[in-house]
Design a protein around this motif. Structure first.
Motif, PDB file in Angstrom:
ATOM      1  N   GLY A 255       0.826  -1.194   0.000  1.00 35.23           N
ATOM      2  CA  GLY A 255       0.000   0.000   0.000  1.00 35.23           C
ATOM      3  C   GLY A 255       0.865   1.250   0.000  1.00 35.23           C
ATOM      4  N   LEU A 256       0.228   2.386   0.184  1.00 32.87           N
ATOM      5  CA  LEU A 256       0.937   3.661   0.155  1.00 32.87           C
ATOM      6  C   LEU A 256       1.932   3.786   1.304  1.00 32.87           C
ATOM      7  N   TYR A 257       1.540   3.372   2.504  1.00 28.78           N
ATOM      8  CA  TYR A 257       2.448   3.481   3.649  1.00 28.78           C
ATOM      9  C   TYR A 257       3.660   2.571   3.477  1.00 28.78           C
ATOM     10  N   GLY A 258       3.450   1.397   2.948  1.00 26.63           N
ATOM     11  CA  GLY A 258       4.564   0.503   2.660  1.00 26.63           C
ATOM     12  C   GLY A 258       5.488   1.090   1.615  1.00 26.63           C
ATOM     13  N   TYR A 259       4.918   1.749   0.605  1.00 27.69           N
ATOM     14  CA  TYR A 259       5.719   2.401  -0.425  1.00 27.69           C
ATOM     15  C   TYR A 259       6.559   3.526   0.160  1.00 27.69           C
ATOM     16  N   ILE A 260       5.957   4.338   1.010  1.00 31.09           N
ATOM     17  CA  ILE A 260       6.684   5.444   1.627  1.00 31.09           C
ATOM     18  C   ILE A 260       7.823   4.912   2.494  1.00 31.09           C
ATOM     19  N   PHE A 261       7.558   3.865   3.256  1.00 23.86           N
ATOM     20  CA  PHE A 261       8.590   3.292   4.116  1.00 23.86           C
ATOM     21  C   PHE A 261       9.748   2.728   3.290  1.00 23.86           C
ATOM     22  N   LEU A 262       9.448   1.915   2.283  1.00 28.92           N
ATOM     23  CA  LEU A 262      10.509   1.340   1.454  1.00 28.92           C
ATOM     24  C   LEU A 262      11.270   2.414   0.681  1.00 28.92           C
ATOM     25  N   SER A 263      10.574   3.439   0.231  1.00 25.22           N
ATOM     26  CA  SER A 263      11.242   4.527  -0.482  1.00 25.22           C
ATOM     27  C   SER A 263      12.211   5.272   0.427  1.00 25.22           C
ATOM     28  N   ALA A 264      11.787   5.543   1.655  1.00 22.06           N
ATOM     29  CA  ALA A 264      12.667   6.244   2.600  1.00 22.06           C
ATOM     30  C   ALA A 264      13.896   5.396   2.921  1.00 22.06           C
ATOM     31  N   VAL A 265      13.704   4.103   3.108  1.00 19.81           N
ATOM     32  CA  VAL A 265      14.835   3.213   3.385  1.00 19.81           C
ATOM     33  C   VAL A 265      15.772   3.168   2.186  1.00 19.81           C
ATOM     34  N   TYR A 266      15.226   3.052   0.986  1.00 18.57           N
ATOM     35  CA  TYR A 266      16.052   3.008  -0.227  1.00 18.57           C
ATOM     36  C   TYR A 266      16.837   4.305  -0.409  1.00 18.57           C
ATOM     37  N   ILE A 267      16.180   5.434  -0.202  1.00 18.78           N
ATOM     38  CA  ILE A 267      16.853   6.727  -0.358  1.00 18.78           C
ATOM     39  C   ILE A 267      17.969   6.872   0.670  1.00 18.78           C
ATOM     40  N   MET A 268      17.738   6.439   1.918  1.00 18.60           N
ATOM     41  CA  MET A 268      18.788   6.526   2.925  1.00 18.60           C
ATOM     42  C   MET A 268      19.965   5.614   2.598  1.00 18.60           C
ATOM     43  N   ILE A 269      19.681   4.421   2.098  1.00 14.21           N
ATOM     44  CA  ILE A 269      20.767   3.507   1.736  1.00 14.21           C
ATOM     45  C   ILE A 269      21.586   4.086   0.592  1.00 14.21           C
ATOM     46  N   ILE A 270      20.920   4.600  -0.434  1.00 13.94           N
ATOM     47  CA  ILE A 270      21.632   5.168  -1.573  1.00 13.94           C
ATOM     48  C   ILE A 270      22.410   6.412  -1.149  1.00 13.94           C
ATOM     49  N   ARG A 271      21.805   7.259  -0.344  1.00 14.11           N
ATOM     50  CA  ARG A 271      22.466   8.511   0.035  1.00 14.11           C
ATOM     51  C   ARG A 271      23.653   8.276   0.970  1.00 14.11           C
ATOM     52  N   PHE A 272      23.453   7.500   2.022  1.00 17.94           N
ATOM     53  CA  PHE A 272      24.512   7.327   3.011  1.00 17.94           C
ATOM     54  C   PHE A 272      25.460   6.187   2.666  1.00 17.94           C
ATOM     55  N   GLY A 273      24.941   5.119   2.086  1.00 13.84           N
ATOM     56  CA  GLY A 273      25.778   3.972   1.772  1.00 13.84           C
ATOM     57  C   GLY A 273      26.664   4.183   0.567  1.00 13.84           C
ATOM     58  N   LEU A 274      26.153   4.870  -0.441  1.00 15.19           N
ATOM     59  CA  LEU A 274      26.921   5.072  -1.660  1.00 15.19           C
ATOM     60  C   LEU A 274      27.510   6.466  -1.766  1.00 15.19           C
ATOM     61  N   GLY A 275      27.179   7.332  -0.847  1.00 14.18           N
ATOM     62  CA  GLY A 275      27.838   8.626  -0.769  1.00 14.18           C
ATOM     63  C   GLY A 275      27.352   9.656  -1.774  1.00 14.18           C
ATOM     64  N   ILE A 276      26.064   9.716  -2.040  1.00 12.47           N
ATOM     65  CA  ILE A 276      25.523  10.785  -2.882  1.00 12.47           C
ATOM     66  C   ILE A 276      25.287  11.984  -1.978  1.00 12.47           C
ATOM     67  N   HIS A 277      26.061  13.045  -2.160  1.00 13.48           N
ATOM     68  CA  HIS A 277      25.941  14.203  -1.272  1.00 13.48           C
ATOM     69  C   HIS A 277      25.574  15.481  -2.005  1.00 13.48           C
ATOM     70  N   LYS A 278      25.427  15.419  -3.294  1.00  6.34           N
ATOM     71  CA  LYS A 278      25.051  16.629  -4.022  1.00  6.34           C
ATOM     72  C   LYS A 278      23.548  16.844  -3.877  1.00  6.34           C
TER      73      LYS A 278
END
Length: 76
Positions: free
Chosen positions: A14-37
């Motif tokens: 559902g929508l809440y599951g999508y928001i949760f998975l999206s936030a987790v994915y964005i945090m992993i990509i941003r902090f794990g792979l070092g996207i800082h721009k």
């Protein structure tokens, strides 16, 4: 009849599951792979907003999440 705001609707996610998975994915990509721009962060969030729209339109947030992940990798 669901309103699309259920945690788990008729589809797998559902929508809440999508928001949760999206936030987790964005945090992993941003902090794990070092996207800082900040511009790349804007593109990443925009890809997931577009993915949410696709998921809502097709009544499958799982497909929207997959499309958003693909968009984020293409625009990276």
């Amino acid at each position: 009849m669901t309103n699309g705001l259920d945690v788990f609707s008729n589809s797998m996610m559902g929508l809440y599951g999508y928001i949760f998975l999206s936030a987790v994915y964005i945090m992993i990509i941003r902090f794990g792979l070092g996207i800082h721009k900040s511009f790349e962060q804007y593109l990443l969030i925009s890809a997931f907003v577009i993915g949410a729209g696709i998921g809502w339109y097709l009544d499958s947030y799982m497909l929207g999440f997959v499309m958003a992940a693909l968009f984020s990798l293409i625009f990276w």
